[in-house]
Design an enzyme around this catalytic site. Structure first.
Site, short mmCIF file in Angstrom:
data_model
loop_
_atom_site.label_atom_id
_atom_site.label_comp_id
_atom_site.label_asym_id
_atom_site.label_seq_id
_atom_site.Cartn_x
_atom_site.Cartn_y
_atom_site.Cartn_z
N GLN A 34 0.66 -1.15 0.11
CA GLN A 34 -0.03 0.05 0.06
C GLN A 34 0.80 1.30 -0.13
O GLN A 34 0.51 2.40 0.63
CB GLN A 34 -0.84 -0.03 1.23
CG GLN A 34 -2.08 -1.12 1.00
CD GLN A 34 -3.06 -0.35 -0.19
OE1 GLN A 34 -2.96 0.74 -0.47
NE2 GLN A 34 -3.99 -1.25 -0.81
N SER A 35 1.98 1.24 -0.57
CA SER A 35 2.88 2.19 -0.76
C SER A 35 2.22 3.45 -1.33
O SER A 35 2.08 3.49 -2.50
CB SER A 35 4.12 2.05 -1.47
OG SER A 35 5.02 2.92 -1.60
N ASN A 36 2.22 4.82 -0.63
CA ASN A 36 2.00 5.92 -1.36
C ASN A 36 2.93 6.40 -2.37
O ASN A 36 2.79 7.04 -3.24
CB ASN A 36 1.69 6.99 -0.08
CG ASN A 36 0.55 6.63 0.79
OD1 ASN A 36 -0.50 6.47 0.44
ND2 ASN A 36 0.94 6.71 2.11
N CYS A 93 4.83 4.60 -4.12
CA CYS A 93 4.79 3.74 -5.15
C CYS A 93 3.64 4.50 -6.23
O CYS A 93 3.57 4.55 -7.46
CB CYS A 93 4.61 2.04 -5.21
SG CYS A 93 6.18 1.54 -4.43
#
Ligand SMILES: *Cc1c(COP(=O)(O)O)cnc(C)c1O
Length: 329
Positions: free
Chosen positions: A72-74, A76
């Site tokens: 859930q990387s912002n 990325c």
């Protein structure tokens, strides 16, 4: 010295006051700087870093952006959006296993056309390097976007963000508004945001304190990382300033549950911001920083006549991640 930059963030981001939250907590006067509104694909702090990182990638003739992060990387998500906007291919190395149903940031990564490679957390770095080497051999002209966007190039974004804040304070001084801004509080993790702010505070003369709430690292680790990065970033600007870990204010009291684990503190913070101000913060980063700030206010850490600015770093798309739905409803 010229610093290549693509201007696509919506700047300056607004500063708003939080009167009902201030009242609910009975503490210092609270303001928020809305870097959740930087304009690119739901915004967030990675946008300011990517303005410099993408310019560097273009200068180097890159065609493919490669980076890594959590599922859930912002970072990325914003990298994938920026890649789409400027015509780069994008490859993301994400930690873990692919979920049955992509939600929130991961859903958006797909939408932006990023290629996703899954790797066990312990192997992510190796897989990232291998992916980069393979892309190079295949002639895809890859550019490695650093983890969290936190290289000296990326951190430049937050040195100039501090300049932006100081200018906004000057513009508002006539209103008697921000004259006494004593503290900036925000979520700190890979350190680029804090390194930039710490450097910007020194370069542009911010008189208050810059307090990072650690999301996932022990205090000494983060202090050292930020000091090193701030020093390297100053070299990028052309004037070396040596920062030491003691120059970096970090509170790591709120990260014991681990990265991405939603505790009662984050849940309360997300709910309180929503119900007093109609303002959304996120379960992983800003929720943790806000939980820390709320606890510090309750403990009397800030005096009542001080002004505290909560620097909103974004991430609100994660509110819709499957793993938090039960806790937040
Ligand atoms: C990445 C991120 C942070 C942490 O910023 P760093 O520069 O990595 O320390 C804080 N908040 C949000 C929402 C983020 O996505």
């Amino acid at each position: 010295m010229t610093l290549p930059r693509l201007n696509f963030a919506h700047l300056p981001t607004p500063i708003e006051s939080l009167p009902r939250l201030t009242q609910a907590l009975g503490g210092p006067r609270l303001l928020v700087k809305r870097d959740d509104q930087t304009g690119l694909a739901f915004g967030g702090n990675k946008t300011r870093k990517l303005e410099f990182l993408l310019a560097e990638a273009q200068t180097l003739g890159a065609r493919t952006l490669i980076t890594a992060g959590a599922a859930q990387s912002n970072h990325c998500r914003q990298t994938a959006a920026a890649a789409a906007r400027f015509g780069f291919d994008c490859v993301l190395v994400l930690a873990g296993d692919p979920p049955a149903q992509p939600s929130a940031n991961l859903l958006l990564d797909h939408l932006f056309g990023a290629k996703i490679i899954w790797a066990a957390r312990s192997e992510r770095e190796t897989v990232l390097q291998a992916t980069f080497e393979k892309a190079k051999i295949e002639g895809k002209q890859p550019y490695l976007v650093p983890y969290g966007g936190s290289s000296p190039t990326g951190a430049l974004g937050y040195a100039f963000a501090m300049q932006e804040l100081i200018q906004q304070m000057k513009d508002l001084r006539g209103l008697g508004d921000l004259g006494g801004l004593g503290w900036i509080v925000f979520a700190s993790s890979s350190g680029g945001t804090q390194a930039g702010l710490v450097l910007g505070a020194r370069l542009f003369g911010f008189g208050g304190k810059v307090l990072g709430i650690s999301v996932d690292e022990p205090r000494d680790v983060l202090q050292e990382r930020v000091a090193k990065l701030a020093t390297e970033t100053s070299e990028r600007i052309g004037e070396r300033i040596a920062f030491s870990p003691e120059d970096v204010l970090v509170n790591a009291d709120y990260c014991v549950a681990g990265y991405g684990v939603l505790t009662e503190g984050e849940r309360e913070a997300v709910t309180l911001f929503a119900r007093t101000e109609g303002l959304l913060i996120d379960p992983v980063y800003t929720g943790r920083a806000a939980a820390g700030m709320i606890d510090l206010i309750r403990k009397g850490f800030f005096t009542k006549d001080e002004t505290v600015l909560f620097w909103h770093t974004g991430g609100t798309t994660a509110l819709f991640a499957e793993k938090y739905l039960d806790a937040l409803k």
